[in-house]
Design an enzyme around this catalytic site. Structure first.
Site, short mmCIF file in Angstrom:
data_model
loop_
_atom_site.label_atom_id
_atom_site.label_comp_id
_atom_site.label_asym_id
_atom_site.label_seq_id
_atom_site.Cartn_x
_atom_site.Cartn_y
_atom_site.Cartn_z
N ARG A 15 1.02 -1.07 0.09
CA ARG A 15 0.04 0.08 0.06
C ARG A 15 0.74 1.32 0.06
O ARG A 15 2.25 1.21 0.58
CB ARG A 15 -0.83 0.00 1.28
N HIS A 96 -0.43 1.61 16.15
CA HIS A 96 -0.69 0.46 17.16
C HIS A 96 0.46 0.28 18.12
O HIS A 96 1.17 -0.59 17.90
CB HIS A 96 -0.63 -0.65 16.11
N GLU A 118 -5.67 4.82 13.66
CA GLU A 118 -6.72 3.80 14.42
C GLU A 118 -7.47 4.47 15.88
O GLU A 118 -8.30 3.73 16.20
CB GLU A 118 -5.87 2.59 15.02
N SER A 220 -20.49 -13.63 24.19
CA SER A 220 -19.10 -14.04 24.25
C SER A 220 -18.92 -14.14 25.86
O SER A 220 -18.65 -13.06 26.71
CB SER A 220 -18.53 -12.71 23.81
N LEU A 240 -11.45 -5.77 19.20
CA LEU A 240 -10.68 -4.62 19.52
C LEU A 240 -10.84 -3.65 20.57
O LEU A 240 -12.08 -3.54 20.98
CB LEU A 240 -10.97 -3.58 18.14
N VAL A 267 -6.87 -11.55 13.23
CA VAL A 267 -7.06 -10.10 12.87
C VAL A 267 -6.68 -9.00 13.71
O VAL A 267 -6.14 -7.90 13.47
CB VAL A 267 -8.45 -9.90 12.28
N ASP A 270 -2.35 -6.85 15.19
CA ASP A 270 -1.62 -5.45 15.24
C ASP A 270 -1.80 -4.78 16.61
O ASP A 270 -0.94 -4.14 16.87
CB ASP A 270 -2.48 -4.31 13.99
#
Length: 372
Positions: A15, A96, A118, A220, A240, A267, A270
């Site tokens: 990217r 991160h 983020e 959960s 997250l 996922v 990071d």
């Protein structure tokens, strides 16, 4: 303002921080845009595309870092790049920091003002600069998990959708946010038997509504997760906590309960990952095995589809990038508290509380940082 975008040097990161479209917008606002030669090639953008947009091409990253007042990237600055940062310079990229003390201390020592994609927010409490890449990573997760499940890659040899007379794969997705919803959409489309775990009752109701019975939602909890793990062919970690280290929801002691050759796709890697056995991998060497369970933990998953990811990210970051360039970082952050939430490091201080808690570092209030 001089805005610079160097070529990404993280392994298999294709990217680029600025698209030609974003460069054109910045130039139209009166700014000078500096692009490292070849920076956009991995995403399908040539140097000629940038020159046509009014940008200037420089031969290497040292020139970009030396001349630019604001650096716009995709991934966190690598060790060599951190040495090129300087006090008074603005860095706008994914950081991160919570699981990365080395980078955090390096940025603090550099004196740079670092704004992390983020942790920039919106008026609804969302994460508008993380969402596009979360969407991409979520959609990729079942694809990568399906590949990991192939026997040649060490997996169970299970086809996601099964065939007539053979049951489909059981896929468990931990987290029903942007990543989890995108992963569920693809996994359901592939014909898998999907269960999504979340702690938000409204979110589970939303998933029930949009999927119309094609997946199962469960609250959960440790008990529900422990019940699902032994039957899972694939587990996708999609949890997250903004800016903070991801919680470890599956321990190493639980891996032997899973089927040999089952796949984990983390996922959240990071932010440190949500499996105790997770460690970052690359596209060149993406899979490893622990206690018979295959782990896919690539830390820059969207880099695999660099053109789609670059354009999606550029669409989201462009307004914030222009605000920073037009007004300067202080005025832009004063005018927009959501952008101020992205401030992670300034002039030798950490300015994001979740990172401070994770790493045991004192934090300077962002409001005080504005006055420095």
């Amino acid at each position: 303002m001089k805005i610079g975008s160097p070529r990404e040097i993280k392994p298999q990161e294709f990217r680029v921080g600025l698209t030609p479209s974003a460069a054109r917008e910045a130039v139209s606002h009166g700014h000078e845009v500096l692009i490292e030669a070849g920076a956009g090639m991995g995403a399908g953008f040539t140097d000629a595309d940038y020159e046509a947009a009014g940008a200037r091409i420089l031969p290497d990253a040292k020139d970009i870092f030396a001349q630019a007042e604001m650096i716009v990237k995709v991934k966190e600055p690598q060790a060599g790049e951190r040495k090129l940062l300087r006090e008074g310079q603005v860095l706008f990229t994914y950081l991160h920091l919570a699981p990365d003390p080395e980078q955090t201390h390096g940025l603090i020592e550099s004196g740079v003002t670092a704004i992390a994609y983020e942790t920039v927010t919106d008026d609804r409490g969302g994460l508008p600069l993380l969402a596009p890449m979360s969407e991409v990573a979520g959609r990729l997760a079942p694809q990568m998990g399906a590949w990991t499940l192939q026997k040649a890659n060490g997996g169970r040899g299970v086809l996601m959708g099964g065939v007539p007379g053979v049951r489909p794969a059981n896929v468990v997705i931990i987290g029903g946010g942007v990543v989890g919803t995108a992963a569920a959409r693809v996994a359901v489309g592939m014909g898998a038997n999907v269960t999504v775990l979340d702690r938000s009752i409204p979110r589970m109701s939303y998933l029930d509504d949009i999927f119309q019975g094609r997946l199962t939602t469960q609250y959960s909890s440790q008990a529900n997760l422990a019940e699902l793990l032994p039957e899972a062919d694939m587990v996708v970690g999609a949890v997250l906590i903004p800016g903070a280290a991801a919680p470890k929801l599956v321990t190493r002691a639980q891996l032997p309960q899973m089927k040999p050759g089952a796949a984990i796709v983390d996922v959240a890697i990071d932010q440190g990952g949500c499996f105790e056995t997770s460690r970052p991998t690359t596209h060149a060497d993406p899979i490893y095995e622990v206690d018979g369970v295959m782990h896919y933990c690539v830390a820059n998953m969207p880099g695999a589809v660099a053109r789609t990811s670059t354009i999606a990210l550029g669409n989201a970051t462009m307004p914030f990038m222009l605000a920073l360039a037009d007004k300067g970082w202080r005025q832009a952050c004063e005018d927009d508290p959501n952008l101020l939430n992205g401030l992670n490091v300034h002039s030798g201080h950490l300015t994001y509380y979740a990172v401070g808690r994770a790493l045991g570092i004192d934090v300077l209030s962002p409001a005080l940082a504005l006055k420095q």
